[in-house]
Write a protein that holds these residues in place. Structure first.
Motif, mmCIF file in Angstrom:
data_model
loop_
_atom_site.group_PDB
_atom_site.id
_atom_site.type_symbol
_atom_site.label_atom_id
_atom_site.label_comp_id
_atom_site.label_asym_id
_atom_site.label_seq_id
_atom_site.Cartn_x
_atom_site.Cartn_y
_atom_site.Cartn_z
ATOM 1 N N UNK A 370 0.986 -1.246 0.150
ATOM 2 C CA UNK A 370 -0.147 0.015 0.026
ATOM 3 C C UNK A 370 0.966 1.459 0.022
ATOM 4 N N UNK A 371 0.585 2.342 -1.035
ATOM 5 C CA UNK A 371 1.286 3.394 -1.076
ATOM 6 C C UNK A 371 0.488 4.531 -0.712
ATOM 7 N N UNK A 372 0.799 5.392 0.343
ATOM 8 C CA UNK A 372 0.044 6.564 0.674
ATOM 9 C C UNK A 372 0.706 7.806 0.479
ATOM 10 N N UNK A 373 -0.009 8.807 -0.331
ATOM 11 C CA UNK A 373 0.498 10.211 -0.261
ATOM 12 C C UNK A 373 0.018 10.976 -1.459
ATOM 13 N N UNK A 374 0.768 12.018 -1.953
ATOM 14 C CA UNK A 374 0.261 12.770 -2.934
ATOM 15 C C UNK A 374 0.563 11.931 -4.219
ATOM 16 N N UNK A 375 0.242 12.588 -5.319
ATOM 17 C CA UNK A 375 0.863 11.809 -6.680
ATOM 18 C C UNK A 375 2.205 11.833 -6.793
ATOM 19 N N UNK A 376 2.833 12.856 -6.563
ATOM 20 C CA UNK A 376 4.229 12.792 -6.715
ATOM 21 C C UNK A 376 5.045 11.815 -5.859
ATOM 22 N N UNK A 377 4.676 11.779 -4.624
ATOM 23 C CA UNK A 377 4.996 10.733 -3.585
ATOM 24 C C UNK A 377 4.875 9.285 -4.180
ATOM 25 N N UNK A 378 3.571 9.102 -4.294
ATOM 26 C CA UNK A 378 3.277 7.540 -4.889
ATOM 27 C C UNK A 378 3.825 7.297 -6.282
ATOM 28 N N UNK A 379 4.122 8.237 -7.054
ATOM 29 C CA UNK A 379 4.749 8.177 -8.470
ATOM 30 C C UNK A 379 6.287 7.743 -8.210
ATOM 31 N N UNK A 380 6.749 8.376 -7.090
ATOM 32 C CA UNK A 380 8.024 8.313 -6.965
ATOM 33 C C UNK A 380 8.424 6.833 -6.460
ATOM 34 N N UNK A 381 7.286 6.304 -5.671
ATOM 35 C CA UNK A 381 7.536 4.730 -5.067
ATOM 36 C C UNK A 381 7.416 3.966 -6.341
ATOM 37 N N UNK A 382 6.395 4.109 -7.135
ATOM 38 C CA UNK A 382 6.088 3.162 -8.245
ATOM 39 C C UNK A 382 7.312 3.354 -9.171
ATOM 40 N N UNK A 383 7.656 4.124 -9.576
ATOM 41 C CA UNK A 383 8.833 4.164 -10.664
ATOM 42 C C UNK A 383 10.031 3.424 -9.619
ATOM 43 N N UNK A 384 10.367 3.777 -8.425
ATOM 44 C CA UNK A 384 11.396 3.088 -7.881
ATOM 45 C C UNK A 384 11.245 1.602 -7.761
ATOM 46 N N UNK A 385 9.867 1.055 -7.467
ATOM 47 C CA UNK A 385 9.737 -0.282 -7.472
ATOM 48 C C UNK A 385 9.864 -0.718 -8.953
ATOM 49 N N UNK A 386 9.533 -0.178 -9.991
ATOM 50 C CA UNK A 386 9.822 -0.768 -11.189
ATOM 51 C C UNK A 386 11.127 -0.720 -11.687
ATOM 52 N N UNK A 387 12.127 0.267 -11.276
ATOM 53 C CA UNK A 387 13.538 0.233 -11.509
ATOM 54 C C UNK A 387 14.337 -0.712 -10.733
ATOM 55 N N UNK A 388 13.640 -0.976 -9.744
ATOM 56 C CA UNK A 388 14.505 -1.924 -8.727
ATOM 57 C C UNK A 388 14.040 -3.343 -8.936
ATOM 58 N N UNK A 389 12.801 -3.571 -9.272
ATOM 59 C CA UNK A 389 12.549 -5.139 -9.329
ATOM 60 C C UNK A 389 12.284 -5.487 -10.858
ATOM 61 N N UNK A 390 12.405 -4.536 -11.939
ATOM 62 C CA UNK A 390 11.823 -5.125 -13.364
ATOM 63 C C UNK A 390 10.454 -5.520 -13.728
ATOM 64 N N UNK A 391 9.588 -4.842 -12.622
ATOM 65 C CA UNK A 391 8.164 -5.540 -12.790
ATOM 66 C C UNK A 391 7.709 -4.423 -14.069
ATOM 67 N N UNK A 392 6.663 -5.071 -14.810
ATOM 68 C CA UNK A 392 5.989 -4.083 -15.617
ATOM 69 C C UNK A 392 5.220 -3.094 -15.251
ATOM 70 N N UNK A 393 4.354 -3.329 -14.358
ATOM 71 C CA UNK A 393 3.308 -2.553 -13.935
ATOM 72 C C UNK A 393 2.678 -3.220 -12.758
ATOM 73 N N UNK A 394 1.333 -2.760 -12.643
ATOM 74 C CA UNK A 394 0.610 -2.913 -11.322
ATOM 75 C C UNK A 394 -0.887 -3.282 -11.575
ATOM 76 N N UNK A 395 -1.332 -4.089 -10.906
ATOM 77 C CA UNK A 395 -2.804 -4.472 -10.749
ATOM 78 C C UNK A 395 -3.385 -3.443 -9.490
#
Ligand SMILES: Cc1cc2nc3c(=O)[nH]c(=O)nc-3n(C[C@H](O)[C@H](O)[C@H](O)COP(=O)(O)O)c2cc1C
Length: 468
Positions: A370-395
């Motif tokens: 669960x990510x909680x925050x402004x769009x900037x905060x959550x976008x940072x987290x999603x991008x970090x997860x994609x960069x670090x894990x090689x996942x393509x996206x999220x359901x």
């Protein structure tokens, strides 16, 4: 250039999907799941946000592992009542042009012959926007109501699934050749029988001698999704799935899972990046971090502890009703603990998870993070997860619907677009073309493509078709 992130909305034709208890929130609309407008409003919203698709979960059976009965699930509307997902797709297709549809359907409860016709019909009516989430089912209660004592053995279900897929590939890919439909008004010939083949499948579980009842649909085989977590499940996914759905609670676990899926796909002779991997994810967004945090506190006050335990018990087969809320997971009979719970008990050696903490985690968005925050905060987290894990996206699961998805479309998507990490236009074509940027059909490296020439298969004694 930032990597493009794929997003699906994760839904179910029921009241309480992944956030048990939040149906009681005054702004939650999930109880309107019985109304077509609930679904057509949602489809239009998601297409406005350029989401890749709506992914619809389904179970047949009730969550009756907690305390050995279904009372908690029923009280908390934990995935019961649950309507059939299939009927939702055509009305949503009618009000959209690009949104993809991921339909969950269990192959344990329906013969592949009529099921193939259902999928082809949907692929025609949506102009090739259908995906199928292949599930083998995990609730014994479903099997009992279909006259079986219990579900088949875990690995046996996947062997059965392999043959099920073989029948479907023969019907979708091999039965009707390209050009079989002539629509020749002058000669008064609609279809050419010489180009339509009986599949002559004689297997361990299925005998299907005839032709597919449908003419080829835009994708023929729908985009194949799967969410196997076990060794056998991951093997099945590596062979068949074009999109894999995981529910990893941490970056370390997700990174390992993604690497494992890609490695297995490569071993099965496929391009590992022709498999798109989506992690289960929930986001709670606000105009500011403080607003989002306040929203989260409000949502949390509606989480149902017994609803969460009903879900976890159903998913794992372990009756969590026997444990105290402060019991540490690590000490719960470890030989019975299944992968998802094990992931929690071992994820962080410095943290001990109790039953209550696990229920709190699951209370909003199931096993996913669960990510909680402004769009900037959550976008940072999603991008970090994609960069670090090689996942393509999220359901993306919802906490409160449609509110969670409105926030995604109005706050998160524009932020990701601004960063170049999310599309601003849909790609043309079918779901498969949009997801992979190639053709509408299964790629040649996919095992399903091997069933395109049934006559040639039948002359090869070592082929699967001949053995069948
Ligand atoms: C995020 C996620 C969503 C799933 N959705 C469904 C579903 O809608 N219906 C269902 O019957 N199973 C669903 N499953 C269960 C999987 O199909 C599979 O049975 C489960 O992950 C266990 O994998 P295993 O059988 O390989 O151990 C889901 C699993 C995950 C991880």
């Amino acid at each position: 250039m930032p990597r493009e992130i794929r997003l699906n909305a994760f839904e179910m034709n029921c009241v309480g999907h992944q956030s048990p208890g939040l149906w009681a929130h005054p702004r939650d609309r999930a109880w309107q799941y019985k109304d077509l407008e609930y679904w057509t409003d949602l489809a239009k919203l998601l297409e406005r946000g350029k989401l890749d698709g709506i992914f619809i979960a389904d179970v047949i059976g009730i969550y009756d592992v907690l305390n050995g009965n279904g009372e908690a699930a029923i009280r908390q509307s934990t995935q019961v009542p649950v309507n059939d997902p299939l009927a939702l797709i055509t009305p949503m297709a009618l009000v959209t042009e690009h949104l993809g549809f991921g339909l969950t359907a269990s192959l344990t409860f329906e013969h592949p012959y009529p099921f193939a016709r259902r999928l082809s019909t949907l692929d025609h009516l949506t102009k090739g926007r259908i995906g199928w989430n292949i599930v083998t089912s995990y609730l014994d209660s479903g099997a009992r109501n279909l006259g079986q004592k219990a579900l088949g053995g875990h690995d046996d279900r996947y062997d059965y699934a392999d043959e099920y897929l073989e029948v479907l590939y023969k019907l979708f890919e091999g039965s009707w050749e390209e050009g079989a439909v002539l629509r020749d008004r002058e000669k008064r010939i609609f279809s050419d029988p010489s180009k339509i083949h009986e599949i002559n499948h004689l297997g361990k579980h299925f005998q299907v001698p005839g032709i597919h009842l449908c003419e080829p649909s835009p994708q023929r085989t729908p985009v194949l999704y799967q969410a196997g977590a076990s060794n056998r499940g991951k093997q099945f996914a590596a062979e068949h799935a074009e999109c894999v759905f995981v529910a990893a609670p941490s970056k370390v676990i997700l990174k390992n899972a993604v690497a494992d899926i890609r490695r297995r796909a490569a071993e099965a002779g496929r391009d590992p990046y022709q498999v798109r991997i989506f992690n289960l994810q929930t986001v709670i967004l606000g105009e500011t971090d403080a607003q989002a945090q306040a929203k989260w506190q409000d949502y949390k006050s509606y989480v149902s502890y017994e609803g969460a335990l009903a879900l976890i018990s159903g998913w794992t087969g372990i009756d969590f009703g026997q444990y105290r809320p402060d019991q540490v997971l690590k000490h719960i009979h470890t030989n019975a603990i299944q992968s998802a719970v094990e992931a929690f008990s071992t994820a962080d050696p410095n943290k001990q998870w109790t039953v209550r903490e696990l229920a709190d985690w699951v209370g909003i968005g199931g096993f996913g993070p669960l990510f909680v925050g402004s769009a900037q905060t959550v976008a940072d987290q999603l991008q970090e997860w994609v960069e670090e894990t090689d996942v393509d996206g999220f359901n993306l699961a919802y906490a409160v619907t449609h509110e969670t998805f409105v926030d995604v479309v109005e706050l998160l998507v524009p932020e990701l677009q601004k960063r170049g990490a999310f599309k601003t236009e849909y790609a043309p074509g079918t779901l498969r073309e949009k997801l992979f940027g190639a053709g509408p059909r299964l790629p040649e490296s996919h095992p399903g493509a091997g069933y395109r020439d049934l006559a040639a298969l039948a002359t090869q004694p070592s082929s699967k078709a001949a053995i069948a």
